[in-house]
Motif scaffolding. Structure first.
Motif, mmCIF file in Angstrom:
data_model
loop_
_atom_site.group_PDB
_atom_site.id
_atom_site.type_symbol
_atom_site.label_atom_id
_atom_site.label_comp_id
_atom_site.label_asym_id
_atom_site.label_seq_id
_atom_site.Cartn_x
_atom_site.Cartn_y
_atom_site.Cartn_z
ATOM 1 N N PHE A 1 -16.429 -29.138 -40.040
ATOM 2 C CA PHE A 1 -16.774 -29.669 -38.724
ATOM 3 C C PHE A 1 -18.101 -29.132 -38.191
ATOM 4 C CE2 PHE A 1 -12.147 -30.207 -38.974
ATOM 5 C CZ PHE A 1 -12.084 -31.581 -38.766
ATOM 6 N N GLN A 2 -18.838 -28.443 -39.052
ATOM 7 C CA GLN A 2 -20.167 -27.911 -38.745
ATOM 8 C C GLN A 2 -20.185 -27.146 -37.420
ATOM 9 O OE1 GLN A 2 -22.707 -31.361 -39.070
ATOM 10 N NE2 GLN A 2 -22.627 -31.323 -41.289
ATOM 11 N N VAL A 3 -19.271 -26.207 -37.292
ATOM 12 C CA VAL A 3 -19.186 -25.363 -36.104
ATOM 13 C C VAL A 3 -20.381 -24.411 -36.120
ATOM 14 C CG1 VAL A 3 -17.811 -23.620 -34.902
ATOM 15 C CG2 VAL A 3 -16.679 -25.513 -36.087
ATOM 16 N N PRO A 4 -21.171 -24.359 -35.046
ATOM 17 C CA PRO A 4 -22.343 -23.481 -35.044
ATOM 18 C C PRO A 4 -21.941 -22.007 -35.013
ATOM 19 C CG PRO A 4 -22.044 -24.495 -32.895
ATOM 20 C CD PRO A 4 -21.028 -25.113 -33.816
ATOM 21 N N VAL A 5 -22.782 -21.185 -35.611
ATOM 22 C CA VAL A 5 -22.565 -19.742 -35.614
ATOM 23 C C VAL A 5 -23.091 -19.186 -34.300
ATOM 24 C CG1 VAL A 5 -23.153 -17.576 -36.761
ATOM 25 C CG2 VAL A 5 -22.781 -19.653 -38.117
ATOM 26 N N ILE B 1 -6.667 -13.101 -46.306
ATOM 27 C CA ILE B 1 -7.739 -13.760 -47.049
ATOM 28 C C ILE B 1 -7.595 -15.272 -46.934
ATOM 29 C CG2 ILE B 1 -8.651 -14.179 -49.374
ATOM 30 C CD1 ILE B 1 -7.878 -11.183 -49.948
ATOM 31 N N GLY B 2 -6.378 -15.766 -47.046
ATOM 32 C CA GLY B 2 -6.128 -17.196 -46.909
ATOM 33 C C GLY B 2 -6.523 -17.725 -45.548
ATOM 34 N N GLN B 3 -6.264 -16.942 -44.500
ATOM 35 C CA GLN B 3 -6.653 -17.362 -43.151
ATOM 36 C C GLN B 3 -8.169 -17.466 -43.031
ATOM 37 O OE1 GLN B 3 -4.852 -14.729 -40.281
ATOM 38 N NE2 GLN B 3 -2.775 -15.279 -40.885
ATOM 39 N N TYR B 4 -8.892 -16.487 -43.597
ATOM 40 C CA TYR B 4 -10.352 -16.529 -43.547
ATOM 41 C C TYR B 4 -10.907 -17.704 -44.345
ATOM 42 C CZ TYR B 4 -11.080 -12.190 -41.003
ATOM 43 O OH TYR B 4 -11.105 -11.235 -40.039
ATOM 44 N N VAL B 5 -10.312 -17.998 -45.515
ATOM 45 C CA VAL B 5 -10.748 -19.141 -46.316
ATOM 46 C C VAL B 5 -10.518 -20.435 -45.531
ATOM 47 C CG1 VAL B 5 -10.257 -20.490 -48.409
ATOM 48 C CG2 VAL B 5 -10.460 -18.005 -48.540
ATOM 49 N N ASN B 6 -9.372 -20.540 -44.884
ATOM 50 C CA ASN B 6 -9.071 -21.721 -44.077
ATOM 51 C C ASN B 6 -10.058 -21.864 -42.914
ATOM 52 O OD1 ASN B 6 -7.369 -23.993 -43.284
ATOM 53 N ND2 ASN B 6 -6.755 -22.690 -41.568
ATOM 54 N N ASP B 7 -10.304 -20.782 -42.203
ATOM 55 C CA ASP B 7 -11.256 -20.816 -41.086
ATOM 56 C C ASP B 7 -12.644 -21.224 -41.558
ATOM 57 O OD1 ASP B 7 -9.224 -20.018 -39.420
ATOM 58 O OD2 ASP B 7 -9.920 -17.940 -39.251
ATOM 59 N N SER B 8 -13.060 -20.688 -42.699
ATOM 60 C CA SER B 8 -14.364 -21.008 -43.248
ATOM 61 C C SER B 8 -14.453 -22.491 -43.615
ATOM 62 C CB SER B 8 -14.634 -20.151 -44.482
ATOM 63 O OG SER B 8 -15.842 -20.520 -45.083
ATOM 64 N N ALA B 9 -13.412 -23.015 -44.233
ATOM 65 C CA ALA B 9 -13.401 -24.429 -44.615
ATOM 66 C C ALA B 9 -13.471 -25.328 -43.391
ATOM 67 C CB ALA B 9 -12.153 -24.742 -45.430
#
Length: 55
Positions: free
Chosen positions: A44-48, A31-39
């Motif tokens: 940096f406004q990475v496109p989806v 969960i922490g890894q996903y929160v970090n990736d999301s942040a």
């Protein structure tokens, strides 16, 4: 949890009973890894990517 940074002892005990300590630690880490990736993606406004890989 992200707002208060705390869970009750009762909830923790239920999670340990349901998953065991080792799996619970792995889940919290994931969960922490996903929160970090999301942040980072938001910061940096990475496109989806779409299904075909184009943004």
């Amino acid at each position: 949890m992200s707002v208060s940074a705390d869970i009750s002892a009762h909830l923790y005990d239920e999670a340990v009973t349901a998953f065991g300590v080792e799996i619970l630690v792995a889940l919290v880490n994931l969960i922490g890894q996903y929160v970090n990736d999301s942040a980072l993606s938001t910061c940096f406004q990475v496109p989806v990517l779409t299904q075909h890989g184009a943004a």
